[in-house]
Scaffold this motif. Structure first.
Motif, mmCIF file in Angstrom:
data_model
loop_
_atom_site.group_PDB
_atom_site.id
_atom_site.type_symbol
_atom_site.label_atom_id
_atom_site.label_comp_id
_atom_site.label_asym_id
_atom_site.label_seq_id
_atom_site.Cartn_x
_atom_site.Cartn_y
_atom_site.Cartn_z
ATOM 1 N N TYR A 405 31.481 47.903 49.652
ATOM 2 C CA TYR A 405 32.288 46.776 50.118
ATOM 3 C C TYR A 405 33.740 47.011 49.785
ATOM 4 N N MET A 406 34.578 46.798 50.747
ATOM 5 C CA MET A 406 36.012 46.939 50.500
ATOM 6 C C MET A 406 36.685 45.681 51.005
ATOM 7 N N SER A 411 41.203 44.411 45.589
ATOM 8 C CA SER A 411 40.449 43.599 44.644
ATOM 9 C C SER A 411 39.696 44.471 43.661
ATOM 10 N N LEU A 412 40.391 45.451 43.139
ATOM 11 C CA LEU A 412 39.843 46.160 41.993
ATOM 12 C C LEU A 412 40.442 45.497 40.765
ATOM 13 N N TYR A 413 40.067 45.993 39.582
ATOM 14 C CA TYR A 413 40.566 45.363 38.373
ATOM 15 C C TYR A 413 41.922 45.962 38.020
ATOM 16 N N ASP A 415 44.103 45.473 35.733
ATOM 17 C CA ASP A 415 44.443 45.816 34.358
ATOM 18 C C ASP A 415 43.671 47.022 33.850
ATOM 19 N N LEU A 416 42.630 47.402 34.585
ATOM 20 C CA LEU A 416 41.879 48.590 34.175
ATOM 21 C C LEU A 416 42.540 49.820 34.780
ATOM 22 N N PHE A 424 33.539 51.745 35.935
ATOM 23 C CA PHE A 424 32.897 50.440 36.056
ATOM 24 C C PHE A 424 32.036 50.368 37.320
ATOM 25 N N PHE A 425 32.619 50.773 38.456
ATOM 26 C CA PHE A 425 31.852 50.651 39.699
ATOM 27 C C PHE A 425 30.664 51.594 39.710
ATOM 28 N N SER A 456 47.303 51.987 35.123
ATOM 29 C CA SER A 456 46.640 50.737 35.502
ATOM 30 C C SER A 456 46.615 50.638 37.016
ATOM 31 N N LYS A 458 46.812 48.259 38.985
ATOM 32 C CA LYS A 458 47.776 47.362 39.631
ATOM 33 C C LYS A 458 49.143 48.023 39.811
ATOM 34 N N ALA B 8 28.133 48.501 31.934
ATOM 35 C CA ALA B 8 29.375 48.659 32.699
ATOM 36 C C ALA B 8 30.142 47.339 32.734
ATOM 37 N N ARG B 19 43.280 45.003 27.910
ATOM 38 C CA ARG B 19 44.368 45.710 28.591
ATOM 39 C C ARG B 19 45.361 44.767 29.238
ATOM 40 N N LEU B 204 42.067 36.691 41.136
ATOM 41 C CA LEU B 204 42.441 38.022 41.591
ATOM 42 C C LEU B 204 41.616 38.476 42.790
ATOM 43 N N GLY B 205 40.563 37.745 43.106
ATOM 44 C CA GLY B 205 39.741 38.129 44.251
ATOM 45 C C GLY B 205 38.725 39.198 43.933
ATOM 46 N N THR B 206 38.502 39.463 42.633
ATOM 47 C CA THR B 206 37.525 40.491 42.285
ATOM 48 C C THR B 206 36.120 39.922 42.200
ATOM 49 N N GLN B 209 33.822 41.029 44.839
ATOM 50 C CA GLN B 209 33.433 42.412 44.608
ATOM 51 C C GLN B 209 32.215 42.476 43.671
#
Lengths: 576, 370
Positions: A405-406, A411-413, A415-416, A424-425, A456, A458, B8, B19, B204-206, B209
Motif C-alpha cells: 500500500y502506498m 505516510s512513512l514514519y 521521525d524514523l 519496521f515495514f 530521518s 521526513k 517491529a 527520535r 501524520l496519516g500513518t 498504513q
C-alpha cells in the motif's frame, strides 16, 4: 507606470532555509501585466517561496524583488494593498457560509460598505456561486472552494493576482472554469501569476518561469520551450500487447530521451536527427509518426532525459504465474453510505493478474472511498471486495499480507530513519532473519539509499520520500499493489522512474490498483473506471474511453478531453 | 510470525517517541520539573514565619515567652509594637502571619498563680499555615506554663504526652512526598505517551498504513500498550533511585512487590491513555484530554490530602482511581515493610481497573476503525 513596465521584477534572488540547499538559487525574471505567467515546477522547486517573496511576507537573502514599482523589503505594505494573493490552502472559514466568508474578507480588506452589494454580486456571478451563498464553505467541493477563494482574493480588484497552485484538488472541469475566469481578468490588464506542478497547465500560460530544485530552467513563452523538441516527438502505435516491455527496451536505447505509455501507444522523445529504432522491417508491425510536442517533453529533454527502462526491482521479483483463474482484485457492488450520503454506489469491477487498473475521478467523487473499501480501511455498507481471493473484512490478515500500500501523502514514519522505516515495514510484514536482511539490502541497492540510511525520513527530498514509500510497499513482494495518487507533486523524472518499476512489476504478474487525477498517469492503466458522484460512469481502456468521445471538433481527444466529455455527458443524462 | 510483527511495532513505537524532539521533551522535562517542584517547592511544612508581638507586660515572664519564640527555628523574625493598629496593618498586608498580644497583668497573674492570658491573632486567609503556627505557639506557651510556679505544683499530676512518629521519625517532608511522586510520574508519562501515540499517527496519516498491514487489531493494541509501560517502568526506576540516593528515603519493603504491582498500575493507566487517544483526532486534543483526567485524579488520590478528609459522597469516586491504590503500595514499600497480602489487596482493584480500561479502549478503538 507605462504598460510596458513589468509588474514584477525579480533580480538575482537567493533564499535559503536553514542548512538546506537554497530554495531559490539566483532566480531572475519578469512578470508582465495583462497576461498569465505560469510558475511551473514540481513540489519543492521553490514556487511558493517565490510567491511569498513577491507578497513581501518574506525577504530575500540576496537580490531584490520589485512589485508594481515598490521594493518588497521597504514598501511591503504598499504592495500588499494592491495585490490579491490566494495561498495554497486559502484561508476560508469552513464553518462560515459562502456569504459570511465574503463579508469577513470584505471587512478585512476594508471594502467600503456602499460598494459591497455590487462587488459581491459581480463576483458571485463571475464564480457561479450565487446559488450557494448560504452553504457552509466546508461543504463546498474542491473546485468551488478554489472559486470562493478566488472571489475573496478579488474583493478589491488587485493589479496583480498571485495564485499558489489553484489547480490542486480541483477536477479538470472546475480547473477549466477557473482558468477561464482568470483569463477574463487578464483582459482587464491584471497581471496573474499561476503556480502549478502540472506541466499541462504550463502549456496554456502566456509565459512561464520553469523552476526545478530552486533553479530557474527557463523563462519565456511555453511554445518557445516546446519548439525545442519539435519534430523529435513520436507516437509509436500498433503494439497492442507487450507495450510495457517495448517501452522498457526503448528507454534503454541510446537515442531515446524520454518515453511514456499513452494508452495502447508509446510516446517517445528522440535525440535530434534520430528516429525510433527497429520499426522498418515489418509492415504489420508498429509504426511511428511525429506528433505535437508538449511542455513536459521539453522539460524532460532539458533535464537531460528520463531514466532508463530497466527496473532492478522488477528483475529481482519472483514472477507470479499468470493462471486463468479468478481475478486478483474483485469489487462486487461496493457501496458506502455516510448517513444519507452515498459516497460510492454499487461499484463493480475486477482486475486480472498482471494488470494496472485505474480509478479516475474528481476529488470527492468516491474514488478514495472505493479504494479504501478494497484495501480494508473502510467497511462497505453493501457489496464485497476481495484481494487474492480473500475477503478483506473476514480474512483481513491473510489478504493484507499479499498487498502493498502506498498512500497519497507521504505516510512513512518521519521521525524514523530510512533504515528504521525499512526495518519496521519488513517486521510488520513478518520478514525476519536472513530474508529480512536480504530484502532490505536489496531495496537499499535498488533505490540508492546507501548514504541516507541514518537520515530521518521526513528530511528526505520529495522524490526520495516517494522512492522510500515504494520500497516499503514492495519489501514483502506483494501480489497486489494499492497506489493512492502515488506521484502527485513529484518531479517528472521520479515519476517516470516510478512507473518503470511499476511496469516491470506488472510484467512479473503483480496486479496494481491506482487512483489518480493525473491524466498522464491514467494512460499507463490497462483499464480505467471513471468515478463521478459515487458511481462508475465509464469503464474501459484509456483508448476506449477516448474513442467514446471522438467528435468532429475533437478528432484526437486527450485523456482530459475524454474525462471532461464523459463527466458532462453523465450530468446531462442525470438532468434529463 | 506474530512476534516478528509485534516486535517491529514495539521497536517502532519506542523509536517514534525517542527520535521525535517533542517526544523526548515530554520524557525528560516534566519528570525533572515534577521532581524539583514537588520535593523542594511544594512543601507543606511551615518555616520562616514572621510574627508580631504586642507586649503590654513589664515582667520577666513575658520576656521568657518572647525568648522562647525567638529561639524556635520555625520563626524567622519578631516585630515589636505597642500599637494595636499596627498589628492590624501588619496582618492585613501579610507582613506577619500571627500576632501575640500579652496583657499588662501577665507576669503579675502568673506570680499570683492566677490564670494568665495570651491572645493570638492569626491570618485566617492562610488557614493551613495559621493552624500550624498556632500549634507551635501553643506548644511554646504550654512549656512556659509548665515552668510557672503554679505549673510546677501541678506538674506531677498532669498527663504528659510523648509523641513518637513511626516510619518517618522526624516527619521529613520529602520522605512523604518523593514516594508519592513515583506513582504520579508513572501516571503522567503513561497517560501522555499513550494518548499521543495513536493521535500522532492519525495526524501524520500513518495510521492507514498500519491498518493495511497484516497486523491484527489486537496486535496493534498490544504494540501500542507495551512501549508506554516500558517507558513508565523506566521513569519509576529513575524516581526510586532518586528517592534513595538523592533524598535518602529509606526503602524498607520489597522492590519485587513494588514492580509487580507497578505493572498492573501501568496497565490501567495506559488503558486510560489509549481510551483518550482513540477519542482524540489530534495530538492537541490528546494532551488536553490527558490533563483533563490527570488533575482530578491527583486530587482524588490521597496524594496531597487524605481521602478520609473528603466528604463521604466524594470518596466513592476515588475507588476507580488507580493512583489511589498504587500510592498505598509505594508508600508502604518505602516507609514500612508492607506485607505481600496488603500489596495484593491493593493490586486487585488495579487489575480490575486495568481490565475495564483496556477493554473499553479496545472496544472504542475497534469502533473507530469502522
Amino acid at each position: 507606470m507605462s504598460d510596458a513596465a513589468p509588474f514584477v521584477r525579480i533580480v538575482d534572488v537567493l533564499k535559503r532555509f536553514g542548512n538546506a540547499p537554497p530554495a531559490l538559487d539566483h532566480v531572475a525574471g519578469e512578470i508582465l501585466g495583462g497576461r498569465i505567467t505560469g510558475l511551473v515546477g514540481p513540489d519543492g522547486a521553490g514556487k511558493t517561496t517565490l510567491i511569498r517573496l513577491m507578497t513581501g511576507l518574506m525577504v530575500p537573502d540576496a537580490g531584490k524583488v520589485e512589485v508594481l514599482g515598490f521594493d518588497t523589503v521597504t514598501n511591503a505594505a504598499d504592495i500588499q494593498a494592491s495585490i490579491g494573493y490566494m495561498p495554497q490552502r486559502f484561508g476560508l472559514y469552513e464553518d462560515l457560509s459562502v456569504q459570511e466568508n465574503l463579508d469577513l474578507y470584505a471587512d478585512l480588506r476594508g471594502l467600503p460598505l456602499p460598494e459591497r452589494v455590487a462587488t459581491f454580486d459581480e463576483l458571485l456571478e463571475f464564480t457561479d456561486l450565487k446559488r450557494f451563498t448560504a452553504r457552509l464553505a466546508g461543504k463546498l467541493s474542491g473546485g468551488m472552494k478554489q472559486k470562493l477563494g478566488l472571489a475573496c482574493a478579488l474583493l478589491r480588484k488587485p493589479r496583480l493576482l498571485l495564485l499558489d497552485e489553484p489547480g490542486v484538488g480541483v477536477d479538470p472541469i472546475s480547473r477549466r472554469d477557473l482558468w477561464k475566469m482568470v483569463e477574463n481578468l487578464t483582459a482587464e490588464g491584471i497581471g496573474v501569476v499561476w503556480s502549478t506542478a502540472y506541466l499541462d497547465e504550463a502549456e496554456a500560460c502566456d509565459s512561464v518561469l520553469l523552476l526545478n530544485e530552486g533553479k530557474l530552467l527557463f523563462s519565456g513563452c511555453p511554445a518557445e520551450l516546446t519548439a525545442r523538441v519539435a519534430g523529435r516527438v513520436f507516437k509509436v502505435s500498433g503494439i497492442a500487447h507487450g507495450r510495457r516491455q517495448k517501452l522498457a527496451r526503448y528507454l534503454d536505447e541510446e537515442n531515446v530521451v524520454d518515453g511514456v505509455i499513452q494508452g495502447e501507444a508509446i510516446r517517445l522523445v528522440m535525440r535530434p536527427d534520430t528516429k525510433p529504432p527497429g520499426l522498418n522491417d515489418n509492415p504489420h508491425g508498429p509504426s511511428a509518426a511525429t506528433t505535437a510536442p508538449r511542455f513536459e517533453d521539453a522539460f524532460i529533454d532539458m533535464l537531460g532525459g528520463g531514466p532508463g527502462g530497466r527496473s532492478k526491482l522488477a528483475e529481482t521479483q519472483t514472477p507470479f504465474v499468470i493462471e486463468n483463474g479468478r481475478p486478483v482484485i474483485e469489487a462486487r457492488g461496493l457501496t458506502k453510505r455516510f448517513g444519507d450520503f452515498t459516497a460510492a454506489d454499487a461499484i463493480t469491477f475486477d482486475i486480472p493478474r498482471g494488470q494496472i487498473f485505474g480509478l479516475l475521478g474528481p476529488n470527492g467523487a468516491g474514488k478514495s472511498t472505493t479504494f479504501k473499501m478494497l484495501c480494508g480501511l473502510l467497511k462497505p455498507s453493501a457489496g464485497e471486495g476481495r484481494v487474492a481471493g480473500f475477503d478483506l473484512r473476514r480474512d483481513a490478515a491473510e489478504a493484507r499480507n499479499r498487498l502493498g500500500y502506498m498512500a497519497q501523502k507521504f505516510s512513512l514514519y518521519g521521525d524514523l530513519s530510512v533504515a528504521q522505516n525499512l526495518s519496521f515495514f519488513a517486521g510488520v510484514y513478518g520478514l525476519s532473519g536472513a530474508r529480512k536482511r536480504e530484502r532490505i539490502q536489496l531495496m537499499i541497492d535498488i533505490f540508492g539509499f546507501g548514504r541516507l540510511l541514518d537520515m530521518s525520513a521526513k528530511d528526505l527530498p520529495l522524490g526520495l520520500k516517494q522512492r522510500l514509500a515504494l520500497a516499503c510497499a514492495v519489501l514483502h513482494e506483494p501480489e497486489a499493489l494499492f497506489l493512492d495518487e502515488p506521484t502527485s507533486g513529484v518531479d517528472p523524472i521520479t515519476r517516470r522512474e516510478f512507473w518503470t518499476h511499476i511496469n516491470g512489476l506488472v510484467e512479473k504478474g503483480v496486479t496494481v490498483l491506482v487512483t489518480t487525477h493525473f491524466m498522464d498517469e491514467a494512460e499507463y492503466c490497462d483499464r480505467i473506471s471513471l468515478i463521478y458522484r459515487g458511481r462508475s460512469i465509464a469503464l474501459g481502456s484509456p483508448d476506449e474511453l477516448k474513442a467514446q468521445v471522438v467528435s468532429a471538433e475533437l478528432p484526437d481527444p486527450t485523456m482530459e478531453d475524454a474525462f471532461v466529455a464523459l463527466v458532462q455527458g453523465s450530468e446531462e443524462k442525470e438532468a434529463a | 510470525m506474530w512476534w516478528t510483527r509485534l516486535k517491529a511495532l514495539i521497536v517502532k513505537e519506542l523509536l517514534a517517541v525517542l527520535r521525535d524532539p517533542k517526544g523526548r521533551t515530554v520524557l525528560i522535562v516534566p519528570p525533572i520539573l515534577q521532581l524539583l517542584v514537588f520535593s523542594y517547592a511544594a512543601t507543606l511544612e511551615v518555616t520562616n514565619v514572621d510574627v508580631m508581638v504586642l507586649n503590654r507586660d513589664n515582667g520577666h515572664w513575658s520576656q521568657d515567652l518572647i525568648q522562647e519564640i525567638d529561639g524556635s527555628p520555625t520563626f524567622r523574625s519578631i516585630r515589636f509594637t505597642d500599637n494595636p493598629d499596627e498589628v492590624r496593618v501588619a496582618i492585613d498586608t501579610q507582613k506577619v502571619i500571627a500576632a501575640i498580644e500579652i496583657g499588662p497583668t501577665f507576669s503579675r497573674d502568673i506570680e499570683a498563680s492566677q490564670p494568665a492570658e495570651v491572645q493570638l491573632i492569626l491570618d485566617g486567609r492562610r488557614s493551613n499555615a495559621s493552624q500550624i503556627v498556632s500549634g507551635y505557639l501553643s506548644r511554646i506557651v504550654g512549656t512556659l506554663a509548665a515552668n510557672t510556679p503554679a505549673g510546677k505544683r501541678t506538674a506531677p499530676d498532669a498527663v504528659s504526652v510523648v509523641a513518637r512518629n513511626w516510619f518517618n521519625p522526624n516527619l521529613t517532608y520529602q520522605w512523604f512526598m518523593v514516594p508519592n511522586l513515583v506513582a504520579s510520574i508513572a501516571l503522567l508519562i503513561g497517560l501522555i505517551v499513550t494518548a499521543l501515540s495513536i493521535a500522532r499517527e492519525r495526524e501524520l496519516g500513518t495510521f492507514d498504513q498500519l491498518m493495511v498491514s497484516p497486523l491484527r487489531t489486537h496486535e496493534i493494541l498490544i504494540g501500542k500498550l507495551i512501549p508506554p509501560m516500558m517507558i513508565g517502568l523506566f521513569h519509576i526506576t529513575i524516581y526510586i533511585l532518586a528517592a534513595v540516593f538523592i533524598f535518602g528515603v529509606p526503602l524498607r519493603g520489597s522492590l519485587l512487590l513494588l514492580y509487580g504491582s507497578a505493572v498492573f498500575y501501568l496497565a490501567s493507566v495506559v488503558g486510560l491513555g489509549l481510551f483518550i487517544s482513540a477519542l482524540s483526532m489530534t495530538q492537541q486534543q490528546a494532551i488536553l484530554g490527558a490533563f483533563l483526567f490527570m488533575v482530578p485524579a491527583m486530587l482524588l488520590s490521597g496524594f496531597a490530602t487524605p481521602i478520609e478528609n473528603m466528604p463521604s459522597w466524594l470518596q466513592p469516586i476515588t475507588y476507580v482511581n488507580p493512583l489511589r491504590y498504587f500510592l498505598v503500595i509505594v508508600k508502604g514499600v518505602f516507609l514500612k515493610d508492607i506485607p505481600a497480602v496488603e500489596v495484593a489487596r491493593q493490586t486487585i482493584p488495579l487489575l480490575l481497573i486495568a481490565m475495564v480500561t483496556l477493554s473499553a479502549a479496545s472496544w472504542l478503538f475497534r469502533r473507530r476503525l469502522e
